[in-house]
Motif scaffolding. Sequence first.
Motif, short mmCIF file in Angstrom:
data_model
loop_
_atom_site.label_atom_id
_atom_site.label_comp_id
_atom_site.label_asym_id
_atom_site.label_seq_id
_atom_site.Cartn_x
_atom_site.Cartn_y
_atom_site.Cartn_z
N PHE A 1 0.83 -1.35 0.10
CA PHE A 1 0.07 0.08 0.15
C PHE A 1 0.71 1.37 -0.12
CE2 PHE A 1 -2.95 -3.32 1.72
CZ PHE A 1 -3.82 -2.76 1.00
N PHE B 1 -5.95 0.37 10.01
CA PHE B 1 -6.00 0.39 8.76
C PHE B 1 -6.47 -0.98 7.75
CE2 PHE B 1 -3.26 0.29 3.76
CZ PHE B 1 -3.92 1.07 3.38
N LEU B 2 -5.58 -1.98 7.99
CA LEU B 2 -6.73 -2.85 7.42
C LEU B 2 -8.46 -3.19 7.80
CD1 LEU B 2 -4.73 -4.98 5.93
CD2 LEU B 2 -4.53 -6.20 7.57
N GLU B 3 -9.00 -2.88 8.40
CA GLU B 3 -10.11 -2.82 9.57
C GLU B 3 -10.74 -2.43 8.28
OE1 GLU B 3 -12.48 -4.31 11.60
OE2 GLU B 3 -10.41 -5.09 11.18
N GLY B 4 -10.29 -0.84 7.84
CA GLY B 4 -10.69 -0.46 6.76
C GLY B 4 -10.65 -0.66 5.30
N LYS B 5 -10.49 -2.31 5.27
CA LYS B 5 -10.31 -2.33 4.22
C LYS B 5 -11.16 -3.52 4.09
CE LYS B 5 -6.77 0.49 1.55
NZ LYS B 5 -6.94 0.85 0.17
N ASP C 1 -14.60 -6.11 5.00
CA ASP C 1 -15.23 -6.81 4.81
C ASP C 1 -16.17 -6.98 5.51
OD1 ASP C 1 -18.14 -6.18 3.75
OD2 ASP C 1 -18.00 -7.94 2.00
N GLY D 1 -9.78 -7.45 3.47
CA GLY D 1 -10.28 -6.19 2.31
C GLY D 1 -9.76 -7.27 1.02
N GLU E 1 -8.04 -5.68 -1.80
CA GLU E 1 -6.63 -5.72 -2.21
C GLU E 1 -6.00 -7.04 -1.83
OE1 GLU E 1 -7.89 -1.42 -1.70
OE2 GLU E 1 -8.49 -3.16 -0.80
#
Length: 383
Positions: free
Chosen positions: A107, A119-123, A125, A143, A145
Amino acid sequence: MSKHCLMVGAGLSGAVIGRMLAEAGHRITVVDARAHVGGNCHTERDAKSGVMVHVYGPHIFHTDDAEVWDYVNRFAAFRPYRNRVKTTSQGAVYSLPVNLHTINQFFGQTLRPDEARVFLEGKADTSIADPQTFEEQALRFVGPELYEAFFKGYTIKQWGCQPSELPASILKRLPVRFNYDDNYFFHKFQGMPEEGYTAMIAKILDHANIEVKLDTPVSRDVAQDYDHVFYSGPIDGWFGYSLGRLGYRTLDFERFDYQGDYQGCAVMNYGDVEVPYTRITEHKHFAPWESHEGSVLYKEVSRACGPDDIPYYPIRQVAEKSMLADYVALAGQETNVTFVGRLGTYRYLDMDVTIREALDAGRAFLKAAQEGSAMPAFTVAPL
């Protein structure tokens, strides 16, 4: 009273059980259809380069079981080895398992562990509350990506189906580390036998009470000639595939040689679905204490296993489990036969688990022999 036992298969299961029973005074015959001992763990020196080659794909020993670690060290000198896997995805090379370095590199970030979690929790679902499939599990925790880059293509190639068709249990734990640890395994004991697995298994089998017969296929009717049979071949094969064949994935290996260092690591995965192979293994890197100018490499391609192929990975989906249940019922009607190992129980087993179960099966036999009781068809339930 001494018994004469047959071990069908000269891999880890047959060797470990056979050795234990031989040391207890029983007479052991070990047979294998192949021309070598060791099963799929078989290793041999390449005549040209001197590289120790893992003929049926790489095997890295790792365990938290101290008794198993002590056992293998009794028969081989183990060298420290850490499995550090790389992957080529979308034109770049990353470390696996997905760790803080992978996340920051992928990233273009310089996140600390706590920042990376957020950050990853924001990616991820987060609408997927209870992941049922491999795809849902990956999307929930990493996520889209990271899923597309590192999990989707590789899984399609490895299993021959879409990740949405596979159970979430294949991703057993959160496939992300929020630190820079790129050691693939968590286990306390990790290493490689200095002279390869075949030499180790040959030493296990080296006992006055053990006779080894190679290039010797056997059928079910041999059971009557022995006091007990430990069978580590395919459970459906014991019954002549009378109910059908259990599904496996097999591997095709495309070997190539290289003068020098081809990829700088033992294992390079290829996550893009357009690349036909799942990984390239460079075998001299599995023995970093050795030095070789030449190099031996395998490209691995996974596909459905045919009748004449070597079975590697049991599929164990709904249809296979239903057929397995029928074979388990047939096995329960056998007398003086115990099904062991990866093929005998139709389960994917790491080497340390195979040895642990073999030690337990050997002890169960010795106890049954002492008590005059019957040995069960399975010491570990396949289902």
